[in-house]
Scaffold this active site. Structure first.
Site, PDB file in Angstrom:
ATOM      1  N   TRP A   1       0.651  -1.321   0.016  1.00  0.00           N
ATOM      2  CA  TRP A   1       0.229   0.059   0.208  1.00  0.00           C
ATOM      3  C   TRP A   1       0.845   1.392   0.236  1.00  0.00           C
ATOM      4  CZ3 TRP A   1      -4.347  -0.584  -1.964  1.00  0.00           C
ATOM      5  CH2 TRP A   1      -4.846  -1.433  -1.715  1.00  0.00           C
TER       6      TRP A   1
ATOM      7  N   ASP B   1      -1.494   6.444   6.636  1.00  0.00           N
ATOM      8  CA  ASP B   1      -2.436   5.231   6.074  1.00  0.00           C
ATOM      9  C   ASP B   1      -3.001   5.109   7.040  1.00  0.00           C
ATOM     10  OD1 ASP B   1      -4.011   4.002   4.895  1.00  0.00           O
ATOM     11  OD2 ASP B   1      -3.043   3.714   3.140  1.00  0.00           O
TER      12      ASP B   1
ATOM     13  N   LYS C   1     -12.780  -1.689   6.600  1.00  0.00           N
ATOM     14  CA  LYS C   1     -12.106  -2.691   6.699  1.00  0.00           C
ATOM     15  C   LYS C   1     -12.664  -2.645   8.159  1.00  0.00           C
ATOM     16  CE  LYS C   1      -9.222  -2.412   2.827  1.00  0.00           C
ATOM     17  NZ  LYS C   1      -7.718  -2.672   2.909  1.00  0.00           N
TER      18      LYS C   1
HETATM   19  C1  LIG Z   1      -7.402  -1.264   1.557  1.00  0.00           C
HETATM   20  C2  LIG Z   1      -6.485   0.212   1.715  1.00  0.00           C
HETATM   21  C3  LIG Z   1      -6.201   0.801   0.841  1.00  0.00           C
HETATM   22  C4  LIG Z   1      -7.143   1.067  -0.294  1.00  0.00           C
HETATM   23  O1  LIG Z   1      -8.085   1.628  -0.116  1.00  0.00           O
HETATM   24  P1  LIG Z   1      -9.616   1.675  -1.418  1.00  0.00           P
HETATM   25  O2  LIG Z   1     -11.129   1.833  -0.679  1.00  0.00           O
HETATM   26  O3  LIG Z   1      -9.612  -0.040  -2.309  1.00  0.00           O
HETATM   27  O4  LIG Z   1      -8.860   2.670  -2.041  1.00  0.00           O
HETATM   28  C5  LIG Z   1      -5.269   1.644   0.825  1.00  0.00           C
HETATM   29  N1  LIG Z   1      -4.751   1.746   1.617  1.00  0.00           N
HETATM   30  C6  LIG Z   1      -4.987   0.384   2.916  1.00  0.00           C
HETATM   31  C7  LIG Z   1      -3.871   0.669   3.908  1.00  0.00           C
HETATM   32  C8  LIG Z   1      -6.276  -0.404   2.714  1.00  0.00           C
HETATM   33  O5  LIG Z   1      -5.458  -1.456   3.918  1.00  0.00           O
END
Ligand SMILES: *Cc1c(COP(=O)(O)O)cnc(C)c1O
Length: 371
Positions: A100, A174, A198
């Site tokens: 990511w 993030d 998530k």
């Molecule tokens: C799932 C995820 C993303 C991407 O999220 P989207 O909603 O598909 O854009 C980005 N960073 C992390 C750490 C993730 O787990």
């Protein structure tokens, strides 16, 4: 009837209580005669839902008053562009600890000069590069990291103190896949963002927590709906926010408070993760390659091995296929690993009870006995 245990990486399991409340309120929220999806975002009913969600999240994560909480859209991937469009003054630094953060730096390169301060790529993203070794450029706009790498199963045990590293640029985090699973040290953070799907609610809602002094510096190309200052000024209602996502996340926040808050969740998450890693590590069949100091409490990738002890990456390999089929029959869903890594992955977010992890390790032990 007990629902199966769902180990999906995202969109992922939600607390059953949240789903039951949402179902009960689907046609008529609190006697208003309207479902939440049918309400004006400016009406008093929805405003009260939004205010409670904001207040509960601020309370749960102990977000200081000089940070704004924004409810946005576009997910984590859109933030990979929205963050640089708001914060870049030309150069940005990235700590690449997995798939990511790798994606984040690729996207940011459209909006400025990207510098990789540290990378775990050569080690196959199995460890966090030691902050003492990071090469952060002088004058950088910000330092980005992903505090929990959902695909690689690598988590920062604590956030770095950039000031102690001689850097006074803001830290951008993030935290999509472990938000609300543990407390956040806001004294080390400039901005944190995460998709809701998530650990908080449905896809379509993105949470941004940003220090006030970082607002108001958007590049002229930044779309108005993604200008943090405009969004903050309008209480996340510059345009129509993802109302239903905010409502479900609000129910999750209330549920988290009832569970004892984020510290209580952290204790539970530690116990759940320990049970799973303690099953994998001594086993001759299962393997997790991540440095124990950097192992994720939320996403646990693991491999089954062949007779020679080699990890089986291909999900179609008969042993992997048998594992997944047996798991499904035992009520253990979505354990297949990410396509870029192979093998298996168990995501054990806040809404996964300890009983779910217990059922998983029982199944794993039984499968090993039969293998
Ligand atoms: C799932 C995820 C993303 C991407 O999220 P989207 O909603 O598909 O854009 C980005 N960073 C992390 C750490 C993730 O787990």
């Amino acid at each position: 009837m007990r629902r199966p245990f769902n180990f999906s990486a995202g969109p992922a399991v939600l607390p059953e209580e949240v789903l039951r409340t949402a179902a009960a309120e689907m046609l008529d929220w609190h006697g208003s005669g309207m479902g939440v999806m049918e309400m004006s975002h400016r009406g008093k009913e929805f405003i009260s839902i939004y205010e409670a969600a904001e207040r509960d999240l601020r309370d749960l994560l102990a977000v200081p008053a000089h940070f704004k909480i924004l409810f946005m859209q576009g997910g984590g991937l859109a933030e990979n562009a929205i963050v640089p469009m708001n914060l870049s003054r030309g150069a940005m630094d990235f700590v690449v600890s997995g798939s990511w953060s790798h994606k984040s730096q690729q996207e940011a390169a459209k909006y400025g000069r990207v510098h990789i301060a540290a990378s775990g790529r050569e080690g196959g993203y199995t460890a966090i590069p030691d902050p003492a070794s990071w090469q952060i450029q002088a004058g950088t706009s910000y330092v980005h990291l992903c505090s929990n790498e959902t695909i690689d199963g690598v988590e920062f045990a604590q956030l770095p103190d950039l000031k102690a590293l001689g850097c006074d640029a803001p830290l951008v985090v993030d935290f999509s896949s472990h938000v609300c699973s543990r407390p956040v040290d806001w004294s080390r953070v400039g901005l944190a963002f995460g998709g809701a799907q998530k650990n908080l609610g449905p896809a379509g809602l993105t949470l941004v927590v940003v220090r006030e002094d970082l607002l108001g510096h958007a590049l002229p190309i930044c779309p108005s709906a993604f200008d943090y200052q405009l969004v903050a000024k309008n209480q996340s209602m510059y345009n129509t926010p993802p109302t239903y996502g905010i409502y479900i996340a609000g129910l999750t926040f209330a549920w988290l408070k009832k569970q004892g808050g984020v510290a209580a969740m952290e204790a539970r998450n530690i116990a759940k993760a320990k049970l799973l890693y303690d099953t994998i590590d001594p086993s001759a069949l299962y393997l997790n390659r991540v440095d124990p100091a950097a192992r994720s409490r939320m996403n646990v990738p693991f491999f089954l091995r062949d007779e020679a002890g080699q990890p089986l990456l291909d999900p179609a390999h008969p042993r992997n296929a048998a594992f997944l089929e047996g798991a499904k029959a035992a009520g253990l869903l979505q354990l297949k690993g990410h396509k870029s890594v192979g093998g298996m992955r168990a995501s054990i977010y806040n809404a996964m009870p300890l009983e779910g992890v217990q059922a998983l390790v029982e199944y794993m032990r039984e499968f090993e006995r039969r293998a």
